[in-house]
Design an enzyme around this catalytic site. Sequence first.
Site, mmCIF file in Angstrom:
data_model
loop_
_atom_site.group_PDB
_atom_site.id
_atom_site.type_symbol
_atom_site.label_atom_id
_atom_site.label_comp_id
_atom_site.label_asym_id
_atom_site.label_seq_id
_atom_site.Cartn_x
_atom_site.Cartn_y
_atom_site.Cartn_z
ATOM 1 N N THR A 1 4.783 4.680 -6.302
ATOM 2 C CA THR A 1 5.452 3.791 -5.342
ATOM 3 C C THR A 1 4.427 2.887 -4.686
ATOM 4 O O THR A 1 3.228 3.110 -4.787
ATOM 5 C CB THR A 1 6.107 4.615 -4.208
ATOM 6 N N ASP A 2 4.925 1.881 -3.992
ATOM 7 C CA ASP A 2 4.033 1.133 -3.128
ATOM 8 C C ASP A 2 3.837 1.994 -1.875
ATOM 9 O O ASP A 2 4.443 3.064 -1.717
ATOM 10 C CB ASP A 2 4.614 -0.250 -2.815
ATOM 11 N N TYR A 3 3.003 1.519 -0.978
ATOM 12 C CA TYR A 3 2.549 2.311 0.157
ATOM 13 C C TYR A 3 3.732 2.778 1.041
ATOM 14 O O TYR A 3 4.272 1.996 1.797
ATOM 15 C CB TYR A 3 1.587 1.472 1.005
ATOM 16 N N GLY A 4 4.157 4.011 0.854
ATOM 17 C CA GLY A 4 5.248 4.533 1.672
ATOM 18 C C GLY A 4 6.603 3.966 1.308
ATOM 19 O O GLY A 4 7.542 4.024 2.090
#
Length: 739
Positions: free
Chosen positions: A263-266
Amino acid sequence: MTEKQLIELLNDLSFEEKIGELQQLSGRVYFGDDGIITGVDSNENLTEQEVNRSGSVINVVGPDKILKVQKNHIKNHPHHIPMIFMLDIIHGFGTSFPTPLAQSCSFDPELVKEIAHESAVEACNAGLHVTFSPMVDICRDARWGRVMEGSGEDPYLSSKMAEAAVLGYQGDDLSKEGTIAACVKHFAAYGMVEAGREYGTVDTSERFLRQYYLPSYKAACDAGSALLMTAFNANGGVPSTGDKHLLVDILRDEWGYNGAVITDYGSIRSMYSHGVTKNAKESAKLAMDAQVDIEMCSYCYHNGLPELVKTGEISMEQIDRAVLRVLQLKNKLGLFENPYRFTDAKKSLEVINNKTAMDLAQKAVSKTSVLLKNEDKILPLKKEEKIAFIGPYVYENDMYGGWSIRNQRKVEPRNIETVVKEKYPQNEFVFEQGSELLGADEPILKYDRARGSTLEFEADATARKQKIEKAVKAAKTADTVVMCIGEHTKVGGELAAKAYIDIPKIQKELFDAVAAVNKNIVVVLFDHRPLDITDISKKSKAVLNVWFPGIKAAEGIVDMLFGDAAPTGRLTMSFPYTVGQCPIYYSQLPTDHSPVIESVYATGYIDCQLTPLYSFGEGLTYTDFEYGELKLSKETLSQGETLTVSIDIKNIGERDGVETVQLYIRDIFASVSRPLKELKGFKKVEIHKGETVTVEFTLTPEDCMFYNTQLEYVWEPGEIQVFVGPNSKIEKFKSFELV
Ligand code: GLC
């Protein structure tokens, strides 16, 4: 390890170890706030045991730190499984190269591959395993700060650059030294955020998604990108990180991609922000059903999966499939046999800024810079003239651009004044800063200081006035003025969307004051994105757009200014007349009523022209080329056949040069509206002064395929126009019939 051994290891893992493999930690877990920050961490208090079971970590930089963390991790992990170390190496690690948007303007996939390879060589001995690159989001709106990370507005060009970057990072065997795994991002269509608003809304039809925005991701996947990163954005209200149709039906089933999806950050947590999930458990369910394997720096899997498995909403088969992909990635990297891979502090110091990388960085400057205007052939400069170098970028050493805060360089970059004085010590040149990069009246309301950069704003009105006065005095007596101006080197990339795409006010004030006293102005323009330079372009004789050229910026720019190298870049993103034209791109659909009704019903504006100030593919160099008659090898083309397109090009200028020959097609009538032009080929051709060369392309029916109303990928019989020339504004064409 063999696949069989991997399966045995998987089956031997406890449930907690399996969930741990799917967890990516931030380096701050180990090093607190002195670590690099590229996102908002959840303040999850993991137990030491939970940390010791994690599968990967982001933003740990430095071979000593990495060795320390890895040694401790292997010792404490119940099965001694090594972690993967990941980082954003976007345009260089120790050697900062031109930004990816600049690199795309080279129209030279080989250059992009070389740069990716040199970045991998430097990062590999520093202990890194994965880079979150290439970013291949199609970008057509200069207001979005992240356009600097992509390859511009065109799917065909972006696909070629995506493939080149993956091959450059990964080589042919990821267990070998000098390689790092690529992670293509942000899947999908993050670059289509409404009005360029960061983290904004995307809403594209599936047809347009497949036709224009997915090809560059697929090119990276087909080139073997070991990872793929999901995007923050939702498309049509469906968050990409939980979009089963996108991530399973298309990515896994249609494309057959079996790499690790991170995923992207969070961004699993962010599905809450989209108002689509209410808690970690719901977010974890959506993401796991979409076959997301690794959760970056949020803890929905950690907190939600145990209960989901207990209730049977998620099966152990789903968990095992994700864990196996992570183990397979570690196996590809050779981590089971070589857990510290090629981490070597001494060797890393030798490799950082090595001569090959630094020479490539300097060569890349002229290949990525775009000469937009060169009236009276004022460039290259004449050494015997009195030249005034004016502007903040005459003295700025940091010309790296966004996503460079991880730079592990050991060589300090030089500035333009230093390099000019060193190269031309005897000449009558003068140097004035003229202004700071930013004034107190800039419309910047906020900036993300977490990315390790603070912005200074000139607040002293007297100092501001005095700097301009000194610059004007120098300009008055100069034969030629070189103005080195542009965006702030750090106001680009993520969290740098702008509603105004002008150069900073303080620098425009300087420019206008100088333009009032000297007409022979050469602008060297620094930018992350296309800017509104309509007024600047009008008042200048030359505009050399260098983007942010990296660690050898000064040397590369001075090479071009005095003709030791010629700029050969071509725009991969249109420069609008004004921000009101955004988004703007060359491959518009034919919506113009005027041919049928009357010219007053033409598409466009009543207060601005329809076309951009500078178009896709545009760019000059220090010689001129003349194109001959376009020739097609046949008048009709059927399935299984190829058609050869050829054209003679003559160098009619005063010096050898490189031309970027571009081939476009137009499908005049089809079951859906097709663009006025689509790039389907390009070639960089070196042509000596006075020489004529014949350039050939081949076309097949496959080059004319598109998604029809049933989302079938087809070509249809009918007339196809073929254009070959120096940019997307070409009008002359020849046609053939697809039959
Ligand atoms: C950021 C960016 C992404 C980057 C990741 C890790 O938020 O969106 O491009 O790779 O986080 O730093």
